[in-house]
Motif scaffolding. Structure first.
Motif, PDB file in Angstrom:
ATOM      1  N   GLY A 122       0.757  -1.387  -0.115  1.00 13.10           N
ATOM      2  CA  GLY A 122       0.016  -0.333  -0.334  1.00 13.10           C
ATOM      3  C   GLY A 122       1.032   1.374   0.003  1.00 13.10           C
ATOM      4  O   GLY A 122       1.743   1.374   0.651  1.00 13.10           O
ATOM      5  N   TYR A 178      -3.286 -14.929   9.136  1.00 11.67           N
ATOM      6  CA  TYR A 178      -4.670 -14.923   8.859  1.00 11.67           C
ATOM      7  C   TYR A 178      -5.252 -13.783   8.092  1.00 11.67           C
ATOM      8  O   TYR A 178      -4.035 -13.163   7.413  1.00 11.67           O
ATOM      9  CB  TYR A 178      -5.168 -14.727  10.573  1.00 11.67           C
ATOM     10  CG  TYR A 178      -4.179 -13.020  10.803  1.00 11.67           C
ATOM     11  CD1 TYR A 178      -2.651 -13.596  11.521  1.00 11.67           C
ATOM     12  CD2 TYR A 178      -4.420 -11.658  10.906  1.00 11.67           C
ATOM     13  CE1 TYR A 178      -2.041 -11.736  12.125  1.00 11.67           C
ATOM     14  CE2 TYR A 178      -3.467 -10.914  11.662  1.00 11.67           C
ATOM     15  CZ  TYR A 178      -2.549 -10.529  11.931  1.00 11.67           C
ATOM     16  OH  TYR A 178      -1.649  -9.988  12.287  1.00 11.67           O
ATOM     17  N   MET A 180      -7.759 -10.523   7.202  1.00 14.74           N
ATOM     18  CA  MET A 180      -8.508  -9.628   8.177  1.00 14.74           C
ATOM     19  C   MET A 180      -9.259  -8.535   6.939  1.00 14.74           C
ATOM     20  O   MET A 180      -8.650  -8.792   6.218  1.00 14.74           O
ATOM     21  CB  MET A 180      -7.509  -9.015   8.574  1.00 14.74           C
ATOM     22  CG  MET A 180      -6.738  -8.078   8.305  1.00 14.74           C
ATOM     23  SD  MET A 180      -4.970  -7.501   9.716  1.00 14.74           S
ATOM     24  CE  MET A 180      -6.441  -6.257  10.000  1.00 14.74           C
ATOM     25  N   ARG A 182     -10.873  -4.438   6.833  1.00 14.35           N
ATOM     26  CA  ARG A 182     -11.345  -3.025   8.165  1.00 14.35           C
ATOM     27  C   ARG A 182     -12.688  -3.042   8.167  1.00 14.35           C
ATOM     28  O   ARG A 182     -13.790  -3.086   6.712  1.00 14.35           O
ATOM     29  CB  ARG A 182     -10.353  -1.940   7.284  1.00 14.35           C
ATOM     30  CG  ARG A 182      -8.965  -2.514   6.959  1.00 14.35           C
ATOM     31  CD  ARG A 182      -8.670  -1.796   7.981  1.00 14.35           C
ATOM     32  NE  ARG A 182      -6.637  -2.147   7.566  1.00 14.35           N
ATOM     33  CZ  ARG A 182      -6.323  -2.297   8.816  1.00 14.35           C
ATOM     34  NH1 ARG A 182      -6.858  -2.470   9.916  1.00 14.35           N
ATOM     35  NH2 ARG A 182      -4.738  -1.959   8.786  1.00 14.35           N
ATOM     36  N   MET A 202      -2.460   4.871   8.695  1.00 21.21           N
ATOM     37  CA  MET A 202      -1.076   3.352   8.915  1.00 21.21           C
ATOM     38  C   MET A 202       0.063   3.881   8.860  1.00 21.21           C
ATOM     39  O   MET A 202       0.674   2.967   8.554  1.00 21.21           O
ATOM     40  CB  MET A 202      -1.682   3.857   7.257  1.00 21.21           C
ATOM     41  CG  MET A 202      -2.384   2.853   6.727  1.00 21.21           C
ATOM     42  SD  MET A 202      -2.714   1.662   7.237  1.00 21.21           S
ATOM     43  CE  MET A 202      -1.827   0.151   6.848  1.00 21.21           C
ATOM     44  N   HIS A 205       0.774   3.169  11.650  1.00 21.48           N
ATOM     45  CA  HIS A 205       0.763   1.348  11.887  1.00 21.48           C
ATOM     46  C   HIS A 205       2.395   0.624  11.837  1.00 21.48           C
ATOM     47  O   HIS A 205       2.589  -0.193  11.967  1.00 21.48           O
ATOM     48  CB  HIS A 205      -0.114   0.966  11.351  1.00 21.48           C
ATOM     49  CG  HIS A 205      -0.578  -0.450  10.448  1.00 21.48           C
ATOM     50  ND1 HIS A 205      -0.530  -1.084  11.530  1.00 21.48           N
ATOM     51  CD2 HIS A 205       0.471  -0.786   9.902  1.00 21.48           C
ATOM     52  CE1 HIS A 205       0.114  -2.564  10.948  1.00 21.48           C
ATOM     53  NE2 HIS A 205       0.592  -2.391   9.984  1.00 21.48           N
ATOM     54  N   ALA A 213      10.818  -5.594  13.571  1.00 24.75           N
ATOM     55  CA  ALA A 213      11.663  -5.605  12.231  1.00 24.75           C
ATOM     56  C   ALA A 213      12.658  -6.794  12.052  1.00 24.75           C
ATOM     57  O   ALA A 213      13.018  -7.399  11.186  1.00 24.75           O
ATOM     58  CB  ALA A 213      12.228  -3.887  11.331  1.00 24.75           C
ATOM     59  N   VAL A 216      10.414 -10.260  12.771  1.00 22.17           N
ATOM     60  CA  VAL A 216       9.554 -10.337  12.135  1.00 22.17           C
ATOM     61  C   VAL A 216       9.443 -10.088  10.825  1.00 22.17           C
ATOM     62  O   VAL A 216       9.846  -9.177  10.999  1.00 22.17           O
ATOM     63  CB  VAL A 216       8.153 -10.674  13.104  1.00 22.17           C
ATOM     64  CG1 VAL A 216       7.054  -8.969  11.649  1.00 22.17           C
ATOM     65  CG2 VAL A 216       7.559 -11.245  13.242  1.00 22.17           C
ATOM     66  N   TRP A 231      -7.491  -8.705   3.801  1.00 19.61           N
ATOM     67  CA  TRP A 231      -6.330  -9.438   3.584  1.00 19.61           C
ATOM     68  C   TRP A 231      -5.582 -10.650   3.748  1.00 19.61           C
ATOM     69  O   TRP A 231      -6.589 -10.790   4.799  1.00 19.61           O
ATOM     70  CB  TRP A 231      -5.502  -8.092   4.345  1.00 19.61           C
ATOM     71  CG  TRP A 231      -4.825  -6.662   3.217  1.00 19.61           C
ATOM     72  CD1 TRP A 231      -4.349  -6.395   2.627  1.00 19.61           C
ATOM     73  CD2 TRP A 231      -6.807  -5.706   4.030  1.00 19.61           C
ATOM     74  NE1 TRP A 231      -4.984  -5.193   1.983  1.00 19.61           N
ATOM     75  CE2 TRP A 231      -6.022  -4.553   2.963  1.00 19.61           C
ATOM     76  CE3 TRP A 231      -7.241  -5.236   4.511  1.00 19.61           C
ATOM     77  CZ2 TRP A 231      -6.243  -3.261   2.356  1.00 19.61           C
ATOM     78  CZ3 TRP A 231      -8.476  -3.715   3.737  1.00 19.61           C
ATOM     79  CH2 TRP A 231      -7.321  -2.723   3.438  1.00 19.61           C
ATOM     80  N   LEU A 235       2.942 -13.589   9.122  1.00 16.86           N
ATOM     81  CA  LEU A 235       4.438 -13.525   9.646  1.00 16.86           C
ATOM     82  C   LEU A 235       4.880 -14.449   9.574  1.00 16.86           C
ATOM     83  O   LEU A 235       5.086 -15.923   9.959  1.00 16.86           O
ATOM     84  CB  LEU A 235       3.858 -13.189  11.265  1.00 16.86           C
ATOM     85  CG  LEU A 235       2.209 -12.018  11.505  1.00 16.86           C
ATOM     86  CD1 LEU A 235       2.014 -12.189  12.870  1.00 16.86           C
ATOM     87  CD2 LEU A 235       3.645 -10.480  10.569  1.00 16.86           C
ATOM     88  N   ILE A 247       1.240  -9.017  17.467  1.00 13.33           N
ATOM     89  CA  ILE A 247      -0.085  -8.493  17.774  1.00 13.33           C
ATOM     90  C   ILE A 247      -0.394  -7.894  18.522  1.00 13.33           C
ATOM     91  O   ILE A 247      -2.250  -7.401  18.463  1.00 13.33           O
ATOM     92  CB  ILE A 247      -0.533 -10.377  16.686  1.00 13.33           C
ATOM     93  CG1 ILE A 247      -0.126 -10.683  15.234  1.00 13.33           C
ATOM     94  CG2 ILE A 247      -2.119  -9.749  16.698  1.00 13.33           C
ATOM     95  CD1 ILE A 247      -0.394 -12.007  15.675  1.00 13.33           C
ATOM     96  N   SER A 256      -5.760  -0.839  14.187  1.00 11.37           N
ATOM     97  CA  SER A 256      -6.135  -2.060  14.551  1.00 11.37           C
ATOM     98  C   SER A 256      -7.413  -1.971  15.682  1.00 11.37           C
ATOM     99  O   SER A 256      -8.074  -2.917  15.612  1.00 11.37           O
ATOM    100  CB  SER A 256      -5.226  -2.143  15.230  1.00 11.37           C
ATOM    101  OG  SER A 256      -3.810  -3.133  14.432  1.00 11.37           O
ATOM    102  N   PHE A 262     -10.333 -10.359  12.335  1.00 10.53           N
ATOM    103  CA  PHE A 262      -9.200 -10.958  11.779  1.00 10.53           C
ATOM    104  C   PHE A 262     -10.617 -12.003  11.899  1.00 10.53           C
ATOM    105  O   PHE A 262     -11.454 -12.273  12.300  1.00 10.53           O
ATOM    106  CB  PHE A 262      -8.822 -11.229  12.917  1.00 10.53           C
ATOM    107  CG  PHE A 262      -8.247  -9.957  13.815  1.00 10.53           C
ATOM    108  CD1 PHE A 262      -6.591  -9.496  13.006  1.00 10.53           C
ATOM    109  CD2 PHE A 262      -8.378  -9.091  14.297  1.00 10.53           C
ATOM    110  CE1 PHE A 262      -5.866  -8.784  13.227  1.00 10.53           C
ATOM    111  CE2 PHE A 262      -7.544  -8.489  14.580  1.00 10.53           C
ATOM    112  CZ  PHE A 262      -6.126  -6.982  14.150  1.00 10.53           C
TER     113      PHE A 262
END
Ligand code: 76R
Length: 285
Positions: A122, A178, A180, A182, A202, A205, A213, A216, A231, A235, A247, A256, A262
């Motif tokens: 995105g 997983y 998810m 919005r 975002m 986020h 970083a 994960v 989406w 991970l 999470i 989130s 989810f």
């Protein structure tokens, strides 16, 4: 600057709501249950043949130069095996699905679920910049000139982001996948927020995410029009507790906390193709 005077004023106030996105590999997740009770009575030679054929296929897929696959041994009742495939096209994903279906081992594999999506980046930040610049230049949204400019922005970004759009399969030991959405509720609706507000959330986020970083690797795939959620989140980590921590922390982040919904979570341990026999027979064969 002077050209904007000659253009209709409305052009500069209209900002399209849709952020630009870049698409990379097509991604298929296959969750499979193994039919242990049908498998157990087979003669050892039948088992060996079935495993050889399937692990040969997996070996090829795992090392494929143009989009790899990975095998995971799943925890819990949602399946025994998970296959994750990255490929340049849906045709190739379809082909490998059929190839697996034609193996002898497939007799003992039952899909519990699957997920089809495409690696997505995105581009909220550069979208805002591009939309603003074009509006300031008086170029009307969706006009031919606007489309040309946007296409150029996308082409430039796509080149720069190539490694993230077409990544190698991460080598970490654990996966957490997983799907998810919005939220689109009556009170809170992500899709009615102004693009600037979504971009701001975002960006926050991303800041939370970037703290993880080194620990994960996250791959976001878009699935609007392809599967039941919007989406898919993959991970990858060498310590599964990192999934929980990341999470949990994300739950407090505005996007989130307010807008995330989810689906089911799927967790697996990475296995190489050469461990398939060990997984199914308890020994190498
Ligand atoms: O900074 C960047 O270059 C990428 C910024 C970024 C985007 C655009 C980013 C960073 N994500 C993006 C998009 Mn994410 N992400 C999730 C989840 O559990 C939850 O609460 C949500 C699930 C996690 C755990 C996560 C992790 N992300 C998205 C999108 C698309 C939404 C859209 O475009 O509207 C979703 C659904 C989503 C969900 N995100 C990161 C992470 C992590 C760890 C990062 C930092 C990655 C890095 O910089 O290496």
């Amino acid at each position: 600057m002077t050209t904007s005077i000659a253009r209709p004023q409305a052009a500069s106030t209209e900002m399209p709501p849709v952020p630009l996105t870049l698409e990379g590999y097509g991604v298929l997740h296959q969750m499979l249950r193994f039919r242990w009770s049908a498998w157990r009575p087979l003669r050892p030679s039948q088992k060996t043949e079935a495993i050889h054929e399937a692990s040969g296929l997996l070996a090829k897929w795992e090392q494929n130069a143009n989009g790899q696959s990975a095998l995971f041994s799943m925890l819990g009742h949602k399946g025994d095996l998970m296959l994750v495939h990255f490929r340049p096209s849906f045709d190739e994903l379809n082909q490998l699905e059929l190839q697996l279906s034609r193996t002898r081992l497939n007799e003992y594999l039952e899909p519990t679920t699957s997920y089809l999506s495409v690696i997505e980046l995105g581009l909220y930040e550069s979208t805002l910049k591009a939309y603003k610049t074009l509006a300031e230049r008086g170029i009307e949204a969706h006009s031919e000139e606007w489309k040309r400019e946007i296409e150029q922005t996308i082409a430039r970004q796509k080149e720069a982001m190539r490694p993230r759009l077409f990544p190698e399969m991460p080598k970490h030991r654990y996966i957490c996948f997983y799907p998810m959405d919005r939220r689109r509720g009556e009170e809170k609706n992500w899709y009615t927020l102004p693009i600037e507000e979504r971009a701001r959330q975002m960006s926050d986020h991303g800041l939370v995410g970037r703290r993880y970083a080194g620990e994960v690797k996250q791959i976001i795939t878009g699935s609007m029009g392809f599967d039941d959620w919007e989406w898919g989140v993959d991970l990858f980590a060498d310590d599964p507790m990192v999934f929980k921590k990341l999470i949990y922390e994300m739950r407090f982040d505005e996007v989130s906390a307010v807008y995330a919904q989810f689906g089911h979570f799927y967790v697996g341990v990475r296995r190489s193709w050469c461990e398939l026999g060990k997984l199914l027979n308890g020994q190498n064969s």
